[in-house]
Scaffold this motif. Structure first.
Motif, short mmCIF file in Angstrom:
data_model
loop_
_atom_site.label_atom_id
_atom_site.label_comp_id
_atom_site.label_asym_id
_atom_site.label_seq_id
_atom_site.Cartn_x
_atom_site.Cartn_y
_atom_site.Cartn_z
N GLU A 54 -0.75 4.71 -1.09
CA GLU A 54 -2.02 4.67 -0.38
C GLU A 54 -1.80 4.53 1.12
O GLU A 54 -0.88 3.85 1.57
CB GLU A 54 -2.88 3.50 -0.89
CG GLU A 54 -3.27 3.68 -2.34
CD GLU A 54 -4.13 2.54 -2.87
OE1 GLU A 54 -4.61 1.73 -2.06
OE2 GLU A 54 -4.31 2.49 -4.09
N GLN B 133 0.82 -1.21 0.00
CA GLN B 133 0.00 0.00 0.00
C GLN B 133 0.86 1.26 0.00
O GLN B 133 0.58 2.21 -0.73
CB GLN B 133 -0.94 0.00 1.20
CG GLN B 133 -1.99 -1.09 1.16
CD GLN B 133 -2.85 -1.02 -0.08
OE1 GLN B 133 -2.70 -1.83 -0.98
NE2 GLN B 133 -3.74 -0.07 -0.15
N LYS C 251 2.30 1.97 -3.33
CA LYS C 251 1.33 2.56 -4.26
C LYS C 251 0.95 3.98 -3.87
O LYS C 251 0.20 4.65 -4.57
CB LYS C 251 0.05 1.71 -4.29
CG LYS C 251 0.22 0.37 -4.96
CD LYS C 251 -1.11 -0.31 -5.22
CE LYS C 251 -1.73 -0.86 -3.97
NZ LYS C 251 -2.96 -1.63 -4.21
#
Length: 93
Positions: free
Chosen positions: A42, A37, A40
């Motif tokens: 995020e 995550q 990415k």
């Protein structure tokens, strides 16, 4: 005194009734998810406990500690971990 991974796995296994191998596998999977995550860009948030997110750092000027020469530090990314309210409350007890 800091708790290391082995001690953490043993403590969680004892409290949860799971084997240390199972707890270790869960921790590995948890950190794999965090890594994916963050990679990415995020945010991962566990309300009340913590949040993990990637941050951006701008290009900045620094100094070479040996020579004192001014250098340019390129832009990049970092990781920010923020404690949630339950974790903060535990720290103040």
């Amino acid at each position: 005194m800091a708790m290391n991974r082995k001690e953490l796995v043993a403590a969680v296994a004892e409290r949860s009734g799971n084997t240390q191998a199972a707890v270790s596998d869960v921790l590995d999977a948890l950190f794999e998810v965090f890594t994916a995550q963050v990679k990415k860009g995020e945010k991962v948030s566990i309300p009340g406990w913590l949040a993990v997110e990637r941050t951006e750092r701008k290009e900045r000027t620094g100094r070479n500690p040996r020579t004192g020469e001014e250098i340019t530090i390129p832009a990049g990314h970092s990781v920010k971990v923020t404690a949630g309210s339950k974790l903060k409350a535990a720290a103040s007890e």
